[in-house]
Design an enzyme around this catalytic site. Structure first.
Site, PDB file in Angstrom:
ATOM      1  N   ASN A 281       0.839  -1.137  -0.046  1.00 40.83           N
ATOM      2  CA  ASN A 281      -0.111   0.016  -0.030  1.00 40.83           C
ATOM      3  C   ASN A 281       0.912   1.348  -0.066  1.00 40.83           C
ATOM      4  O   ASN A 281       1.637   1.558   1.121  1.00 40.83           O
ATOM      5  CB  ASN A 281      -0.933   0.040   0.987  1.00 40.83           C
TER       6      ASN A 281
ATOM      7  N   ARG B 155       6.350   1.171   2.712  1.00 38.44           N
ATOM      8  CA  ARG B 155       6.926   1.917   1.825  1.00 38.44           C
ATOM      9  C   ARG B 155       8.513   1.439   2.271  1.00 38.44           C
ATOM     10  O   ARG B 155       9.549   1.234   1.489  1.00 38.44           O
ATOM     11  CB  ARG B 155       6.943   3.494   1.918  1.00 38.44           C
TER      12      ARG B 155
ATOM     13  N   ALA C  74       0.325   4.037   0.402  1.00 44.87           N
ATOM     14  CA  ALA C  74       0.346   5.133   1.187  1.00 44.87           C
ATOM     15  C   ALA C  74       0.551   5.115   2.681  1.00 44.87           C
ATOM     16  O   ALA C  74       0.570   5.726   3.595  1.00 44.87           O
ATOM     17  CB  ALA C  74      -1.370   5.443   1.594  1.00 44.87           C
ATOM     18  N   CYS C  75       1.102   3.764   2.843  1.00 51.46           N
ATOM     19  CA  CYS C  75       1.643   3.175   4.245  1.00 51.46           C
ATOM     20  C   CYS C  75       3.254   3.349   4.339  1.00 51.46           C
ATOM     21  O   CYS C  75       3.781   2.737   3.505  1.00 51.46           O
ATOM     22  CB  CYS C  75       1.065   1.745   4.534  1.00 51.46           C
ATOM     23  N   GLY C  76       3.524   3.885   5.454  1.00 51.05           N
ATOM     24  CA  GLY C  76       5.014   4.167   5.641  1.00 51.05           C
ATOM     25  C   GLY C  76       5.676   2.960   5.861  1.00 51.05           C
ATOM     26  O   GLY C  76       6.781   2.657   5.599  1.00 51.05           O
TER      27      GLY C  76
END
Length: 140
Positions: free
Chosen positions: A8, A15, A10-12
């Site tokens: 995802n 990432r 948008a997920c740190g």
């Protein structure tokens, strides 16, 4: 080495996990699971391979978990899986599937357990926390 990350962007945590895989010199297959969720069989296999229960693999924060009543302990694994497939945001992330194993990489450095020791120097998470030293060796 074939590595797949259910990601995802948008997920740190997701990432950071992806960046650690790349730091090991591996370009993984990136599956944005919110757009392309795994099949039921794939999801069940990932959960089992990671040594988790379905309940451990479900995400509560920022999801319809509560409104769907998924915290009710009488809800079966089948019901939880149905909800995860209908609402992929309920699938906790990131799952990483590699020849050395499958993990739900929370925290992100869990991915190091299933990657070869081929890291290309230091690595710090987005928040600045150092994970690998200059020699590519694990700090945490």
């Amino acid at each position: 080495m074939t590595v797949t990350i259910y990601h995802n962007p948008a997920c740190g945590t997701s990432r950071n996990t992806l960046a650690m895989i790349r730091n090991a010199g591996i370009e993984p297959t990136v599956v944005e699971y919110l757009k392309n969720p795994p099949s039921r069989a794939e999801l069940e296999a990932m959960i089992a391979a990671a040594g988790l229960t379905v309940r451990q693999a479900i995400r509560e924060k920022g999801t319809p978990f509560a409104e769907l009543g998924l915290g009710d302990p009488s809800r079966s694994d089948e019901e939880l899986l149905d909800a995860m497939l209908e609402h992929p945001i309920l699938i906790n992330r990131p799952f990483v599937v590699a020849p050395l194993g499958t993990r739900l990489c929370r925290p992100s450095e869990v991915v190091l357990d299933i990657l070869p020791d081929t890291h290309k120097g230091p690595f710090s998470k987005e928040d600045g926390e150092a994970v690998l030293d200059a020699g590519g060796k694990r700090i945490v």
